[in-house]
Design an enzyme around this catalytic site. Sequence first.
Site, mmCIF file in Angstrom:
data_model
loop_
_atom_site.group_PDB
_atom_site.id
_atom_site.type_symbol
_atom_site.label_atom_id
_atom_site.label_comp_id
_atom_site.label_asym_id
_atom_site.label_seq_id
_atom_site.Cartn_x
_atom_site.Cartn_y
_atom_site.Cartn_z
ATOM 1 N N SER A 123 36.522 169.526 -11.323
ATOM 2 C CA SER A 123 35.320 169.754 -10.526
ATOM 3 C C SER A 123 35.321 171.071 -9.766
ATOM 4 C CB SER A 123 35.116 168.598 -9.553
ATOM 5 O OG SER A 123 36.263 168.415 -8.752
ATOM 6 N N HIS B 1 31.828 165.875 -14.888
ATOM 7 C CA HIS B 1 31.262 167.196 -15.186
ATOM 8 C C HIS B 1 31.229 167.505 -16.674
ATOM 9 C CE1 HIS B 1 31.281 168.175 -10.929
ATOM 10 N NE2 HIS B 1 32.444 167.569 -10.882
ATOM 11 N N LYS C 214 25.007 163.984 -11.698
ATOM 12 C CA LYS C 214 25.176 165.410 -11.987
ATOM 13 C C LYS C 214 24.220 165.815 -13.115
ATOM 14 C CE LYS C 214 29.276 165.423 -9.387
ATOM 15 N NZ LYS C 214 30.630 164.891 -9.244
HETATM 16 C C1 LIG Z 1 31.247 164.269 -8.143
HETATM 17 C C2 LIG Z 1 32.457 163.645 -8.724
HETATM 18 C C3 LIG Z 1 32.668 162.275 -8.598
HETATM 19 C C4 LIG Z 1 31.808 161.423 -7.740
HETATM 20 O O1 LIG Z 1 30.594 161.153 -8.341
HETATM 21 P P1 LIG Z 1 29.328 160.744 -7.435
HETATM 22 O O2 LIG Z 1 28.425 160.083 -8.385
HETATM 23 O O3 LIG Z 1 28.825 161.998 -6.855
HETATM 24 O O4 LIG Z 1 29.848 159.809 -6.379
HETATM 25 C C5 LIG Z 1 33.744 161.729 -9.268
HETATM 26 N N1 LIG Z 1 34.587 162.488 -9.984
HETATM 27 C C6 LIG Z 1 34.435 163.814 -10.089
HETATM 28 C C7 LIG Z 1 35.399 164.609 -10.900
HETATM 29 C C8 LIG Z 1 33.385 164.434 -9.445
HETATM 30 O O5 LIG Z 1 33.252 165.746 -9.488
#
Ligand SMILES: *Cc1c(COP(=O)(O)O)cnc(C)c1O
Length: 419
Positions: free
Chosen positions: A180, A208, A240
Amino acid sequence: MSADLEQRLADLDEHGLRRRMRLVSGPQGSRVVLDGKPVLLLCSNNYLGLAEHQKVREAASEAALRYGAGAGASRLVSGTMSVHRKLEAALAEFKGTESTVLFGSGYLANLGVVSALATAGGRDTVVFSDALNHASIIDGCRLANAQTVVYDHCDTEHLALLMEQYSGRPQIIVTDSVFSMDGDIAPLAEIAELKARHGARLIVDEAHGTGCCGPGGRGAVADAGLPEGAVDVLVGTLGKALGSYGAFAACSATMADFLTNTSRPLIFSTAPPPPAVAAALAALELVQTEPGHTTRLQANAETLRAALAREGFEIVGSSTQIIPLIVGDAALAMRICELAIEGGVFAQAIRPPTVPDGTSRLRLAVMASHTKAELREAATVLGKAALQAGFRPASGLPVAATQGAGASSPRALRAVRAA
Ligand SMILES: *Cc1c(COP(=O)(O)O)cnc(C)c1O
């Protein structure tokens, strides 16, 4: 009464680590109004621009009218509605698994999956976790009270050594696919091999990757072409690239049943709201029927990387839409961020504890909806901001620190540590 809290905030301030929420007016487009100022948005995870896509908005509003605003109960009481089932089926088909289970968010999904599997293995279970894994994975290990062994970032030799050391105990490997904060991709084929050799379980977080890479946007796991059953649980988020909110675990039918019965964040939390679920379903359809969103994202990432290189920035490791400009010092990263905003580009500074000490950075996130001209202009603005802040892009940090890799994970982290 709250002097201790004020003192703590002042300490954060002093170290350049105080955080505040900035205000975005209007939708999450490629250009937004930030605290009253128009800027190019370069740090949103709305990678494909689907959060503001007309079809996705319409799906959300239709679902609100048809099913209501909220699900009213947890999945296991009366909160499972037909729209949840539809999305679960569509996601399973997309990811090529028997089943998927929706969660309230990616944070909750990791918390739930990691803790449920670590608990299932019993007290002896060891969780092997990449040094740069997302905080929600770390918290999942904590919730399970499992012994957690951190391996150097993407270092499969280190992982192999540790797995050997703990052989004979139930083992789980957990890793982000696309990291991330660094935008690099885990060596999934090698990790899957180790998993098979040691009879371990493997959890991969595709927060991602989903919609952004791999064949048809199916993610980094699909791209790695792993043998059947290599990944026990693939976690993905709807927040995302899919432009909504919520998350899912893609897995076998038995695993889905197990998670439904044991995963506390699933059992003890209200089911995702129908408008969010319907929006994600519409976004997923767009990813599959209009592959241009994903290919544009990848081309845009190439364009920005090249433009940043021309500005003298050293981009090492990132091969995705996430491009870190590693600065090192937290206060310096903040200064560059503020100067870039003045220049009309918003790229949030990311500081500890989100990233390891000494690796504060601007985390750039490309969107499919950016134009190439916008991205080139952004690189120029960032180059100027860096210089003005006194940071020489090309020589600011040794290359090792920008690898995000083993090199930047502090030695202290590699020590075997019990969570
Ligand atoms: C953003 C993210 C999460 C959390 O996801 P949300 O739906 O925003 O709670 C989990 N793992 C990774 C690698 C992330 O970047």
